[in-house]
Design a protein around this motif. Structure first.
Motif, PDB file in Angstrom:
ATOM      1  N   SER A 442       0.793  -1.231   0.000  1.00 50.12           N
ATOM      2  CA  SER A 442       0.000   0.000   0.000  1.00 50.12           C
ATOM      3  C   SER A 442       0.823   1.278   0.000  1.00 50.12           C
ATOM      4  CB  SER A 442      -0.932   0.008   1.229  1.00 50.12           C
ATOM      5  OG  SER A 442      -1.777  -1.122   1.235  1.00 50.12           O
ATOM      6  N   VAL A 443       1.877   1.333   0.809  1.00 46.15           N
ATOM      7  CA  VAL A 443       2.640   2.577   0.955  1.00 46.15           C
ATOM      8  C   VAL A 443       3.215   3.065  -0.367  1.00 46.15           C
ATOM      9  CG1 VAL A 443       4.672   3.624   2.051  1.00 46.15           C
ATOM     10  CG2 VAL A 443       3.108   2.211   3.400  1.00 46.15           C
ATOM     11  N   PRO A 444       3.788   2.195  -1.228  1.00 53.01           N
ATOM     12  CA  PRO A 444       4.295   2.707  -2.510  1.00 53.01           C
ATOM     13  C   PRO A 444       3.234   3.420  -3.343  1.00 53.01           C
ATOM     14  CG  PRO A 444       5.142   0.508  -2.100  1.00 53.01           C
ATOM     15  CD  PRO A 444       4.113   0.764  -1.057  1.00 53.01           C
ATOM     16  N   LEU A 445       1.983   2.958  -3.279  1.00 52.98           N
ATOM     17  CA  LEU A 445       0.922   3.626  -4.027  1.00 52.98           C
ATOM     18  C   LEU A 445       0.655   5.026  -3.487  1.00 52.98           C
ATOM     19  CD1 LEU A 445      -1.668   0.735  -4.523  1.00 52.98           C
ATOM     20  CD2 LEU A 445       0.049   1.587  -6.123  1.00 52.98           C
ATOM     21  N   MET A 446       0.799   5.209  -2.176  1.00 52.91           N
ATOM     22  CA  MET A 446       0.615   6.542  -1.602  1.00 52.91           C
ATOM     23  C   MET A 446       1.652   7.508  -2.161  1.00 52.91           C
ATOM     24  SD  MET A 446      -1.941   6.853   0.596  1.00 52.91           S
ATOM     25  CE  MET A 446      -1.419   8.286   1.530  1.00 52.91           C
ATOM     26  N   GLY A 447       2.897   7.040  -2.251  1.00 56.57           N
ATOM     27  CA  GLY A 447       3.968   7.928  -2.703  1.00 56.57           C
ATOM     28  C   GLY A 447       3.995   8.147  -4.209  1.00 56.57           C
ATOM     29  N   MET A 448       3.652   7.122  -4.980  1.00 61.17           N
ATOM     30  CA  MET A 448       3.798   7.217  -6.430  1.00 61.17           C
ATOM     31  C   MET A 448       2.540   7.680  -7.160  1.00 61.17           C
ATOM     32  SD  MET A 448       6.226   3.934  -7.375  1.00 61.17           S
ATOM     33  CE  MET A 448       5.100   2.719  -6.723  1.00 61.17           C
ATOM     34  N   LEU A 449       1.354   7.459  -6.547  1.00 63.42           N
ATOM     35  CA  LEU A 449       0.122   7.778  -7.257  1.00 63.42           C
ATOM     36  C   LEU A 449      -0.787   8.738  -6.487  1.00 63.42           C
ATOM     37  CD1 LEU A 449      -0.793   4.228  -8.643  1.00 63.42           C
ATOM     38  CD2 LEU A 449       0.281   6.119  -9.860  1.00 63.42           C
ATOM     39  N   ILE A 450      -1.103   8.411  -5.253  1.00 68.40           N
ATOM     40  CA  ILE A 450      -2.149   9.153  -4.545  1.00 68.40           C
ATOM     41  C   ILE A 450      -1.703  10.563  -4.195  1.00 68.40           C
ATOM     42  CG2 ILE A 450      -3.573   9.208  -2.458  1.00 68.40           C
ATOM     43  CD1 ILE A 450      -3.607   6.157  -2.530  1.00 68.40           C
ATOM     44  N   MET A 451      -0.550  10.728  -3.531  1.00 70.78           N
ATOM     45  CA  MET A 451      -0.109  12.069  -3.141  1.00 70.78           C
ATOM     46  C   MET A 451       0.230  12.936  -4.353  1.00 70.78           C
ATOM     47  SD  MET A 451      -0.751  12.042  -0.029  1.00 70.78           S
ATOM     48  CE  MET A 451      -0.264  13.741   0.219  1.00 70.78           C
ATOM     49  N   PRO A 452       0.911  12.414  -5.394  1.00 67.52           N
ATOM     50  CA  PRO A 452       1.085  13.245  -6.601  1.00 67.52           C
ATOM     51  C   PRO A 452      -0.241  13.679  -7.206  1.00 67.52           C
ATOM     52  CG  PRO A 452       2.625  11.426  -6.640  1.00 67.52           C
ATOM     53  CD  PRO A 452       1.706  11.180  -5.492  1.00 67.52           C
TER      54      PRO A 452
END
Length: 695
Positions: A442-452
């Motif tokens: 889950s955490v990689p998706l936060m950094g690579m997709l959701i927050m951007p």
């Protein structure tokens, strides 16, 4: 004689070692401050003005002495000064936030302005009001803020800044549900909440938002953005997106929150270090890449420093947008400290930056030390900085370059999970066994997709195209929610632990800090403290008998768990007791354990050689004389109309002065521990001395 006990060479060696720490003394400052703050919150009584004045004078004298003291001893004296300063800081903060607390039970009209909307433990809408007015109550006794849970059937869409009126039950904040438990009164004191209650009546709008006050305007903007996000992404997806962008969790369902906690993903909702770091990191890197597209800018301008300033501005806006709570403020201070390091050509990520951030937070909000958010945030950050600093010397030895980002994600998730596990277990009584797997997914998706996508939505918003970026968040958020439900539902996903004694977690925390700050064989001292904390934790002695502060519930610890005296009622106390035992059964199942027998308001239980009777309701209270002759202890949730010497009676009047009670049976009676005695005579408990039953 002294030379025999402590050889001169040992003393000189210690002084030499202390002197070597002079250059790294900033690393120790938050440790000493935290010790002083912790001492303040553990005091059994509030110190008087003369004691505080004397302590302040001592700090000044020791500070002066340490400046002129000979080689080696100065850092030691400064340590004592900082401990005393931490105590004074916490005391000053506690007096600064002092506000009236409702010292009687109130039922009647409540008028005030809405400043916050969230959800209660029972998933009910909850309003926090300021500018409060209560009928027939002197102004100097009216709380600064009140918090009311709404249980009425009529739907209501509150707006920040509205002035409303409602008929509600109010009382002062409740104390711990068991001696040594979570102190809600202390938390409410520092948040300015002087009364809590509930209502089943409709809310009446008295005046629309007046628009006055910067804080109200920002909160209104935040709630409007939250509604906009939820309109674009309906359901749990939109509720998750609103929570991570604006801090508004009021639309999150209890089931989703439980799934996120059970999979160790609840930290994704809290706007804290992860979100602030991802946001500012994305802005920082994006700004540098954009400036690199222009050769003249890249060659003649300090692009790194310009990017750091832009990242700080983005973080400041995010801080305001999220409501500016302590957790987000703490995260921004940490990020800003690191970015300021970039401006001065210092390492952005270092223990010095973490220490500076901790000092700033402790000075501004000393009470944050007792909160799990502060503890988990700094435990994870300190561990990550230390571990990655240590492995930095092995750069290039972990395989090809394409493997290193994957290794970084795995290692950072594992280190953060290990560092925060004791804190999470102490505060929430549970450990997620598969939390590492869930975080890796889950955490990689936060950094690579959701927050951007969140940053892109902010940039496109003024052009009316922000909804496109919000839509991009849907799939990764659905993935995270799906992972949370799947992982939390796996067999053995959640382990439960008993509440530790009050000395266990501080021992582990100080031991961990020493492991990080000391070098070589000295780390053994820190490791020993961690082991001591673990031993204390595993040997915790849970009370055989617990009595709620209302007298409406009794819990008896048996071999198969804690049995409860009632099927319903005092549900919050029941859930906390069972969680603290490390066995969070539903109340109905705890009642079904069968340690209590009886009916018509009379429940009997046997604890060793002692017999206990619980009387509840009007019918039960009429049987006091009958049961007193056959029981050594009688607990009742009403006032005893008559006195009797045949047995020990704990009634509502008794509990009004003691709060919740823990009992241990002994040969000659009972050993008693009360919640009020454990709390002590503190600022946030003094209002209870003259508390009146009703008005």
């Amino acid at each position: 004689m002294l030379a025999r006990i402590c050889p001169l060479s040992v003393v000189q060696g210690c002084l030499t070692r202390i002197e070597r720490e002079r250059g790294r003394f900033l690393h120790w400052v938050p440790v000493f401050l935290a010790i002083g703050i912790g001492v303040y919150f553990q005091l059994p009584v509030e110190l008087g003005r003369y004691a505080y004045a004397g302590l302040g004078l001592l700090v000044a004298l020791l500070g002066l002495v340490s400046v002129r003291w000979p080689w080696g001893v100065g850092p030691l004296v400064w340590g004592v000064v900082l401990v005393a300063a931490g105590l004074l800081l916490a005391a000053a903060r506690a007096h600064y936030v002092a506000a009236p607390v409702l010292d009687f039970r109130y039922y009647g009209p409540v008028e005030g302005r809405i400043i916050a909307v969230d959800r209660s433990q029972k998933d009910a809408m909850r309003l926090t009001l300021d500018q409060v007015r209560l009928t027939d109550t002197a102004l100097d006794r009216v709380p600064k803020k009140v918090r009311i849970s709404l249980y009425g059937k009529e739907p209501y869409a509150p707006a920040i800044g509205q002035r409303v009126a409602i008929t509600a039950h109010l009382s002062g904040p409740n104390g711990p549900v068991e001696p040594g438990g979570f102190d809600f009164q202390r938390m409410a004191w520092f948040r300015g909440i002087g009364a809590v209650g509930y209502s089943r009546n409709p809310v009446v709008l008295m005046a629309r938002p007046d628009g006055h006050g910067v804080g109200v305007q920002i909160t209104r903007l935040r709630m409007a953005l939250s509604a906009w996000v939820r309109e674009i992404l309906p359901g749990e997806t939109g509720a998750f997106a609103a929570a991570i962008t604006t801090g508004d969790r009021s639309s999150m369902s209890r089931a989703t929150l439980d799934a996120l906690r059970g999979s160790n993903l609840a930290h994704l909702l809290a706007i804290s270090g992860l979100h602030m770091g991802l946001l500012t990191g994305f802005v920082y890197q994006a700004a540098r890449y954009l400036m690199a597209l222009s050769p003249s800018v890249a060659l003649h301008r300090p692009t790194k420093k310009i990017a750091a300033v832009l990242a700080m501005l983005a973080g400041a806006f995010y801080l305001l947008l999220s409501g500016g709570n302590v957790a987000t403020e703490r995260a921004y201070i940490m990020v800003a400290t690191m970015l300021i390091g970039v401006l001065f050509d210092r390492r952005a990520l270092s223990l010095r930056a973490v220490a500076m951030a901790a000092v700033i937070v402790l000075v501004l909000h000393p009470e944050a030390l007792t909160e799990p958010g502060f503890q988990m945030s700094f435990a994870a950050t300190t561990a990550l900085v230390s571990v990655f600093g240590w492995i930095g010397q092995f750069r290039g030895r972990f395989g090809p370059r394409w493997v290193q980002p994957i290794m970084a994600v795995v290692l950072s998730s594992a280190v953060a999970a290990a560092a925060t596990a004791p804190v999470a277990a102490a505060h929430f009584n549970q450990v997620s066994h598969f939390g590492l797997i869930a975080n890796l997914l889950s955490v990689p998706l936060m950094g690579m997709l959701i927050m951007p996508a969140a940053v892109l939505a902010a940039l496109l918003g003024p052009f009316g195209l922000g909804w496109l970026a919000i839509k991009l968040m849907a799939l990764p958020i659905d993935w995270i929610i799906g992972v949370a439900y799947h992982v939390s539902s796996m067999e053995g996903a959640i382990g439960y632990v008993a509440q530790p004694p009050p000395t266990a977690l501080p021992a582990v925390a100080v031991g961990g800090a020493l492991i990080v700050l000391l070098s070589g064989r000295e780390k053994i001292v820190g490791a020993a403290l961690v082991v001591i904390g673990g031993v204390l934790w595993t040997n915790v002695d849970r009370p055989p008998v617990l009595i709620s502060q209302t007298g409406g519930l009794v819990g008896v610890l048996k071999e198969n768990g804690r049995a409860l005296s009632k099927l319903k009622g005092d549900g919050f106390a029941a859930s906390v007791w069972l969680e603290n035992d490390g066995a969070p059964l539903p109340q109905s199942e705890a009642y079904a354990l069968g340690a209590f027998r009886g009916d018509n308001g009379v429940s009997r239980s046997q604890i060793g050689a002692a017999s206990l009777v619980h009387l509840s309701g009007k019918l039960g209270s009429t049987q006091l004389n009958e049961v007193c002759g056959m029981a050594s202890l009688v607990v009742m949730n009403r006032y005893a109309d008559q006195s009797t010497g045949e047995c020990w009676v704990i009634d509502a009047e008794y509990l009004r002065h003691t709060g919740a009670i823990a009992l241990w049976p002994e040969l000659n009676g009972w050993r008693i521990e009360t919640a009020r005695a454990r709390q002590g005579d503190r600022l946030w408990t003094r209002w209870q001395k003259d508390q009146q039953p009703w008005r």
